[in-house]
Design a protein around this motif. Sequence first.
Motif, PDB file in Angstrom:
ATOM      1  N   VAL A  14       1.457   3.083 -13.017  1.00 49.43           N
ATOM      2  CA  VAL A  14       1.036   1.743 -12.499  1.00 49.43           C
ATOM      3  C   VAL A  14      -0.281   1.204 -12.411  1.00 49.43           C
ATOM      4  N   VAL A  15      -0.275   0.175 -13.332  1.00 46.52           N
ATOM      5  CA  VAL A  15      -2.144  -0.560 -12.686  1.00 46.52           C
ATOM      6  C   VAL A  15      -1.671  -1.236 -11.173  1.00 46.52           C
ATOM      7  N   ASP A  16      -2.232  -1.001 -10.777  1.00 46.84           N
ATOM      8  CA  ASP A  16      -2.625  -2.117  -9.450  1.00 46.84           C
ATOM      9  C   ASP A  16      -3.574  -2.753  -9.557  1.00 46.84           C
ATOM     10  N   THR A  17      -4.210  -3.826  -9.582  1.00 48.96           N
ATOM     11  CA  THR A  17      -5.369  -4.902  -9.933  1.00 48.96           C
ATOM     12  C   THR A  17      -5.682  -5.474  -8.368  1.00 48.96           C
ATOM     13  N   VAL A  18      -6.764  -5.335  -8.171  1.00 54.25           N
ATOM     14  CA  VAL A  18      -6.884  -6.242  -6.534  1.00 54.25           C
ATOM     15  C   VAL A  18      -8.165  -6.692  -7.061  1.00 54.25           C
ATOM     16  N   ALA A  19      -7.604  -8.301  -6.933  1.00 51.61           N
ATOM     17  CA  ALA A  19      -9.346  -9.262  -6.724  1.00 51.61           C
ATOM     18  C   ALA A  19      -9.692  -9.396  -5.696  1.00 51.61           C
ATOM     19  N   ALA A  20      -8.522 -10.358  -3.950  1.00 51.13           N
ATOM     20  CA  ALA A  20      -9.308 -10.701  -3.097  1.00 51.13           C
ATOM     21  C   ALA A  20      -7.755 -10.085  -1.993  1.00 51.13           C
ATOM     22  N   LEU A  21      -8.258 -10.141  -1.304  1.00 53.56           N
ATOM     23  CA  LEU A  21      -6.837  -9.727  -0.292  1.00 53.56           C
ATOM     24  C   LEU A  21      -7.316 -10.598   1.212  1.00 53.56           C
ATOM     25  N   PRO A  22      -5.611 -10.963   1.715  1.00 52.77           N
ATOM     26  CA  PRO A  22      -6.745 -11.728   3.454  1.00 52.77           C
ATOM     27  C   PRO A  22      -7.209 -10.792   4.133  1.00 52.77           C
ATOM     28  N   ALA A  23      -7.758 -11.406   4.549  1.00 47.82           N
ATOM     29  CA  ALA A  23      -8.475 -10.292   5.875  1.00 47.82           C
ATOM     30  C   ALA A  23      -7.535 -10.577   7.014  1.00 47.82           C
ATOM     31  N   ARG A  64       9.448 -17.262  -0.807  1.00 48.37           N
ATOM     32  CA  ARG A  64       8.668 -16.007   0.005  1.00 48.37           C
ATOM     33  C   ARG A  64       7.330 -16.894   0.043  1.00 48.37           C
ATOM     34  N   PHE A  65       6.560 -16.997  -1.584  1.00 50.79           N
ATOM     35  CA  PHE A  65       5.162 -16.905  -1.286  1.00 50.79           C
ATOM     36  C   PHE A  65       4.879 -17.685  -0.102  1.00 50.79           C
ATOM     37  N   GLU A  66       5.679 -18.879  -0.744  1.00 53.09           N
ATOM     38  CA  GLU A  66       4.143 -20.292   0.117  1.00 53.09           C
ATOM     39  C   GLU A  66       4.519 -19.801   1.544  1.00 53.09           C
ATOM     40  N   ARG A  67       5.247 -18.756   1.859  1.00 51.53           N
ATOM     41  CA  ARG A  67       5.570 -18.217   3.797  1.00 51.53           C
ATOM     42  C   ARG A  67       4.402 -17.411   4.213  1.00 51.53           C
ATOM     43  N   GLY A  68       4.133 -16.652   2.724  1.00 47.65           N
ATOM     44  CA  GLY A  68       3.150 -15.361   2.950  1.00 47.65           C
ATOM     45  C   GLY A  68       4.250 -14.013   2.559  1.00 47.65           C
ATOM     46  N   VAL A  69       3.757 -13.655   1.569  1.00 50.73           N
ATOM     47  CA  VAL A  69       4.671 -11.888   0.810  1.00 50.73           C
ATOM     48  C   VAL A  69       3.525 -11.036   1.748  1.00 50.73           C
ATOM     49  N   ASP A  70       4.155  -9.722   2.024  1.00 48.53           N
ATOM     50  CA  ASP A  70       3.291  -8.643   2.564  1.00 48.53           C
ATOM     51  C   ASP A  70       2.504  -8.157   1.238  1.00 48.53           C
ATOM     52  N   PHE A  71       1.433  -8.800   0.931  1.00 57.35           N
ATOM     53  CA  PHE A  71       0.442  -8.026   0.277  1.00 57.35           C
ATOM     54  C   PHE A  71       0.277  -6.506  -0.127  1.00 57.35           C
ATOM     55  N   ASP A  72       0.370  -5.227   0.947  1.00 55.66           N
ATOM     56  CA  ASP A  72       0.216  -4.037   1.109  1.00 55.66           C
ATOM     57  C   ASP A  72       1.794  -3.284  -0.016  1.00 55.66           C
ATOM     58  N   ASN A  73       2.557  -4.033  -0.187  1.00 52.60           N
ATOM     59  CA  ASN A  73       4.050  -2.882  -0.606  1.00 52.60           C
ATOM     60  C   ASN A  73       3.990  -3.473  -2.123  1.00 52.60           C
ATOM     61  N   ASN A  74       3.061  -4.038  -2.824  1.00 52.47           N
ATOM     62  CA  ASN A  74       3.080  -3.971  -4.386  1.00 52.47           C
ATOM     63  C   ASN A  74       3.542  -2.946  -5.458  1.00 52.47           C
TER      64      ASN A  74
END
Length: 803
Positions: free
Chosen positions: A395-404, A363-373
Amino acid sequence: MQFSERWLRSMVDPTLSTGELTHLLTMSGLEVETCEPVAPPFEGVVVGEVLETAPHPNADRLKVCRVACGEGREVSVVCGAPNVVAGMKAPLALVGAGLPGEGGEVFRIQRATMRGVASEGMLCSASELGISDDHSGLLALPADAPTGVGIREVLDLDDHLITIKLTPNRADCLSVLGVAREVSALTGAALEFRDPPPVAATTDDTIPVRIGSPDGCGRFTGRVIRNVNAAAPTPEWMRRRLERAGQRSISALVDVTNYVMLEMGRPLHVYDTSKLQGGIDVRFGRAGEDVELLNGQTVELAPDVLAITDDRGPIGLAGIMGGESTKADLDTRDCFLEAAFFFPDAIAGRARRYNFGSDASHRFERGVDFDNNVAGIERATRLILDICGGEPGPVVDTVAALPAREPVSMRVSRARKVIGVQVPVDEMADIFGRLGLTHRRFSESGDTRFEVTPPSHRFDIAIEEDLIEEVARVYGFERIPAHPPVAPAVMRSPAEARRSLHDLRNRLADLGYHEVINFSFVDVQWESDFAGVTDPIRVLNPISSQMSVMRTTLAAGLVETVRYNVNRKHGRVRVFEVGRVFLRDPQAVADDLSIAGVRQPVRVAGAVLGTASEEQWGEPKRPVDFFDVKGDIESLLAPRTAAFERVEHPALHPGRAARIVVDGAEVGWFGELHPRWQRKYELPEPLMLFEIDADALLSVPVPKYEKVSRLPGLRRDLAVLVDDSIPVGSLLERLRKDLPGIVESVEVFDVYRGKGVENGKRSLAFRVHMQDTRRTLTDAEADEVMVLATSLLEREFGAQLRK
C-alpha cells in the motif's frame, strides 16, 4: 441513503424491533423516509430441484416436472415457464403454501389437475413471490442452495429496506458503518465492525503517485494487485446487499469498490494498470484538456476542475467519475486500487456543471473520512483476493495536506439554556464518549466546559451549537418536556392608517385574480426584455442557467405563468404576485434582513389576458383592455387616488403604457405588453401588466368625519375643445386643485371626436357639483365658478369653450 436492516444489524444489533429502530433514528435526526419489507409475507415455499422435465401430453406449452423438495421427497408439478430445465433450482410452493395475492389476500396452493395431469405444487417466478416484477420465467436459485430449505431463509427475505433522508451536513452517515455508529451511540449496543487487518504484500509492484494540487487532493492511497480474475462472479451475498442498497451488480472488481463505499463510506476506484501510461498525477485541469468518462460523456476540463492524470493527460474527474480509457473490465489482469481524499470545496458543484452526478461526488462534496484511506484499501484488497484471487503489492499512502481538526468548546450552562433541560454534566460526557468525540472537561469563569476534537469523519462539528445539537439528539428530543410559552397577553389594535399585504391579496382575489408564487431566480434574458436591466445581481451557484440572476421585476415571472396556462388551453388568465425584487443600490445599508448595496422592496404585480369578464348571456364578450386594468388599480389603491401619466417602459407597448403617481411620487406602472415580447413569448393576444410598490398600497388615509349638507346643491356642465395630446387627467387635476371650496367634485362625463370638431382636437364635457353645508348657493356663485373654470382651462391648456 438506502440499506438493508440485516446489513446494519451485522454491525450493531440493539434489542429493538424494526419499528423501534426506525423511530429512534428519526428522532435522533436521521429521518427514516421509508421502511419496507424485502418481500411480502408468504409461507410454504422451499428450494426445489428440478430432476426431470417431460412434455405435457395434452398441451404444447406445458411441461411435467419431477421436483425434489427435500428429505427424499419428490413431487410432480406442471409448469409453463419457458426457462424450466432439468438440474435447475427454483422456488417450489408446496400444497397448502400461502402466496401473496391481490388486495393483500392469501393465495393457497392446492392439488390440481391440469389438462389431465396431476400437479402437486407450483414452481414460482420472482413476481409470484412479490420479490420483483419479473415474470418472464422461474426465479433461478444458486446451485448450492440447499434443497428443501425455506426460500425466505435462503434468500434472506425476512429483511427490510430502510431509506434515510439525510441533511447535507451528515455525510458521515452515507454508509452502513456511519449509521451503525449512530445506533451504537443511541442505544449503547456494541459496534461489531473493526478495521480490516492489513493484507501482506506478495509483490513489490507499485505505481508512482504525485499530488500536483495539494489544495484539491490532500491524500492519495493506492495498491497494485496482479493476476486477478476479473470475470469471476460476484458472490450472492454481496450482490444481494448491493441490490438492496440500490446498486446494480456490474463486475466483481467494480462491485467490490461499490460495496466498500456503501459499507465504510470510502469511495474507491479501480484502474486497469495495462491501460495506464506512467505515474498518476492529481492536479487541476488545463485549457484544452478533455476526458471521456465512464458514462460515455466527454467533458472539457476547466482550471478549477480537479483531474486524475497520467503521462497522456486526464484519465478521470477526481472525486466524480473515472475515465473510459483506463477502466477495469472483464479482461483486466492487473489492477490498481485508488482511495483518495479530496477537499469538499474542490469537488462541490463540478458534477452539476457537467449535468450529471455520481455516488462519489455526492460524498466527496459533503466530506469523506480522510483517515480511512488505508482501511478502505485493505478491505477492498481482501474482498478482491477472496473473489478474484491475485497478488497484492504494498500500500502506497501519499499525504499532502489534511484538514485541521480544531477543538470546539461548549459551555454547559449554554447547552442547558438552549436545550431547556438540566442535562447532567456526566451524561454530557457519556454522550460525547458514545459518539466517539475526543473531549476534555474543565472549568472556566465558574462554568463547566467541554473541549471536543471532532473525528476525521465528522465535518459537521465546527461551532458550539453543533455540540449542543449532539447532546440534545442523543439525550433524546422526546425527553425534552414541552412547556407552553408564558407571556402577558396584550391586545394590540391594528394601525388604522395601514393595511396588511393580506388585505391586498383579498382585494385582488375579489377582483378575480389568482395568486401565484414564482422563483426569485430568473433568466438573464427576462431581465433584459422586461426591465431593460443589463447587469442584474447574479447567483453564484445557480440551480440552472435559466435561474441565474435575481429578479428586478415581477413581470417576467407572470408572463411565463400566463404562457404556461395559455399553452394548457386556459383562455382567460388573471394572476397576481406579491414578492420582493432585488435592486442594486449603493445607499442600501446592511441590517438583520438585508445586505449592503442591495435594496429589496416588496412589489405587487398582476397580469391579465383574455376577456374582460367570464362569458355570460347578459354581457357581450370583449377582450380586456387598458382601462379595465386601470380600474382594477384604482380599486386596489382606494380610498387613495392616483394620477396616470404616459411613460416609456421596456416591457410595454409604446402608446399604451402609463406610470402611476400617488401624492406626486411615482409608485408603479401598467399597460399592454409590447408586441415584440408578445410574439417572442408566443402569446395569442395582448397581455395587460401592472406593478406597484407595496408600500404605496399599504398606506391609507384615516377616515374623517364630514358633515352631510341638508341643503340643495348645484350642478353645472362645461364643454371645451382641447388638443388630443393633452391628457384628461391633467385638466381634472388642475380643476380640482384651483376651484373654490364650494366645489365638491369635478368629473368627465363625455369625450367626443367627429363632426363639428376639427382634427387633432376633442371635446371634453365636465360636470361640476357645488354645495355648502351652511347655506344655499346662488346661481350667481355657480356662474362665477364656471367662469373661473373656463378661464383656467383657456389659460393653462389653450382650451376653447364649445358652443
